[in-house]
Write a protein that holds these residues in place. Structure first.
Motif, mmCIF file in Angstrom:
data_model
loop_
_atom_site.group_PDB
_atom_site.id
_atom_site.type_symbol
_atom_site.label_atom_id
_atom_site.label_comp_id
_atom_site.label_asym_id
_atom_site.label_seq_id
_atom_site.Cartn_x
_atom_site.Cartn_y
_atom_site.Cartn_z
ATOM 1 N N ILE A 7 0.842 -1.200 0.000
ATOM 2 C CA ILE A 7 0.000 0.000 0.000
ATOM 3 C C ILE A 7 0.875 1.247 0.000
ATOM 4 N N LEU A 8 1.801 1.324 0.934
ATOM 5 C CA LEU A 8 2.617 2.533 1.092
ATOM 6 C C LEU A 8 3.526 2.770 -0.110
ATOM 7 N N THR A 9 4.121 1.722 -0.640
ATOM 8 C CA THR A 9 5.003 1.855 -1.796
ATOM 9 C C THR A 9 4.230 2.323 -3.027
ATOM 10 N N THR A 10 3.083 1.733 -3.260
ATOM 11 C CA THR A 10 2.269 2.094 -4.420
ATOM 12 C C THR A 10 1.794 3.534 -4.320
ATOM 13 N N VAL A 11 1.319 3.931 -3.165
ATOM 14 C CA VAL A 11 0.830 5.303 -2.983
ATOM 15 C C VAL A 11 1.974 6.294 -3.114
ATOM 16 N N ALA A 12 3.134 5.971 -2.569
ATOM 17 C CA ALA A 12 4.296 6.873 -2.663
ATOM 18 C C ALA A 12 4.682 7.132 -4.115
ATOM 19 N N GLU A 13 4.542 6.123 -4.956
ATOM 20 C CA GLU A 13 4.856 6.296 -6.377
ATOM 21 C C GLU A 13 3.742 7.036 -7.109
ATOM 22 N N PHE A 14 2.555 7.000 -6.552
ATOM 23 C CA PHE A 14 1.369 7.545 -7.206
ATOM 24 C C PHE A 14 1.209 9.049 -6.971
ATOM 25 N N ILE A 15 1.624 9.543 -5.809
ATOM 26 C CA ILE A 15 1.414 10.956 -5.489
ATOM 27 C C ILE A 15 2.644 11.777 -5.874
ATOM 28 N N GLU A 16 2.406 13.056 -6.112
ATOM 29 C CA GLU A 16 3.473 13.944 -6.566
ATOM 30 C C GLU A 16 4.535 14.205 -5.503
ATOM 31 N N ASN A 17 4.101 14.410 -4.286
ATOM 32 C CA ASN A 17 5.014 14.785 -3.216
ATOM 33 C C ASN A 17 4.906 13.764 -2.084
ATOM 34 N N PRO A 18 5.602 12.618 -2.235
ATOM 35 C CA PRO A 18 5.484 11.611 -1.176
ATOM 36 C C PRO A 18 6.032 12.142 0.141
ATOM 37 N N MET A 19 5.240 11.989 1.136
ATOM 38 C CA MET A 19 5.618 12.435 2.473
ATOM 39 C C MET A 19 5.866 11.202 3.324
ATOM 40 N N SER A 20 5.933 11.397 4.557
ATOM 41 C CA SER A 20 6.064 10.286 5.484
ATOM 42 C C SER A 20 4.699 9.603 5.584
ATOM 43 N N LEU A 21 4.509 8.567 4.792
ATOM 44 C CA LEU A 21 3.216 7.898 4.726
ATOM 45 C C LEU A 21 3.109 6.790 5.764
ATOM 46 N N THR A 22 1.933 6.695 6.357
ATOM 47 C CA THR A 22 1.560 5.568 7.206
ATOM 48 C C THR A 22 0.154 5.166 6.789
ATOM 49 N N LEU A 23 -0.324 4.070 7.303
ATOM 50 C CA LEU A 23 -1.691 3.672 6.985
ATOM 51 C C LEU A 23 -2.715 4.657 7.545
ATOM 52 N N ASP A 24 -2.315 5.469 8.500
ATOM 53 C CA ASP A 24 -3.218 6.473 9.077
ATOM 54 C C ASP A 24 -3.266 7.765 8.260
ATOM 55 N N THR A 25 -2.441 7.874 7.229
ATOM 56 C CA THR A 25 -2.433 9.070 6.395
ATOM 57 C C THR A 25 -3.762 9.180 5.655
ATOM 58 N N SER A 26 -4.342 10.362 5.709
ATOM 59 C CA SER A 26 -5.636 10.564 5.043
ATOM 60 C C SER A 26 -5.429 11.021 3.603
ATOM 61 N N PHE A 27 -6.451 10.782 2.805
ATOM 62 C CA PHE A 27 -6.403 11.240 1.418
ATOM 63 C C PHE A 27 -6.420 12.760 1.358
ATOM 64 N N GLN A 28 -7.049 13.375 2.327
ATOM 65 C CA GLN A 28 -7.063 14.838 2.402
ATOM 66 C C GLN A 28 -5.648 15.367 2.623
ATOM 67 N N GLU A 29 -4.878 14.718 3.479
ATOM 68 C CA GLU A 29 -3.488 15.128 3.719
ATOM 69 C C GLU A 29 -2.648 15.026 2.454
ATOM 70 N N MET A 30 -3.001 14.086 1.583
ATOM 71 C CA MET A 30 -2.260 13.888 0.341
ATOM 72 C C MET A 30 -2.862 14.680 -0.809
ATOM 73 N N ASP A 31 -3.856 15.501 -0.512
ATOM 74 C CA ASP A 31 -4.556 16.297 -1.530
ATOM 75 C C ASP A 31 -5.133 15.426 -2.639
ATOM 76 N N MET A 32 -5.704 14.294 -2.252
ATOM 77 C CA MET A 32 -6.306 13.384 -3.222
ATOM 78 C C MET A 32 -7.828 13.494 -3.147
ATOM 79 N N ASP A 33 -8.455 13.581 -4.313
ATOM 80 C CA ASP A 33 -9.909 13.611 -4.363
ATOM 81 C C ASP A 33 -10.427 12.247 -4.819
ATOM 82 N N SER A 34 -11.736 12.151 -5.026
ATOM 83 C CA SER A 34 -12.328 10.858 -5.378
ATOM 84 C C SER A 34 -11.787 10.319 -6.704
#
Length: 76
Positions: A7-34
């Motif tokens: 999950i974390l690896t895939t999302v890190a590659e998917f978003i523009e600015n990978p931050m310190s991701l955890t499973l508790d990271t919200s989509f809002q924090e990553m500026d992701m919409d539906s």
């Protein structure tokens, strides 16, 4: 197999600015919409070679990466 690392690896590659991701990271924090969430789910469909998107899927049920993890665990 679905695990936290996948999950974390895939999302890190998917978003523009990978931050310190955890499973508790919200989509809002990553500026992701539906739309971004659907694109991410499509990526997981490809990686896991399984159907994920269906008519019963409610994107409002996903607010964190943990929600995606739990959903994928049920399917795989």
């Amino acid at each position: 197999m679905v695990n936290e690392e996948l999950i974390l690896t895939t999302v890190a590659e998917f978003i523009e600015n990978p931050m310190s991701l955890t499973l508790d990271t919200s989509f809002q924090e990553m500026d992701m919409d539906s739309t971004n969430i659907v694109e991410l789910l499509i990526e997981f469909e490809i990686l896991l070679n399984t159907d994920i998107l269906n008519q019963e899927l409610n994107l409002d049920d996903f607010s964190t990466l943990q929600d995606i993890h739990d959903y994928l665990k049920k399917l795989c």
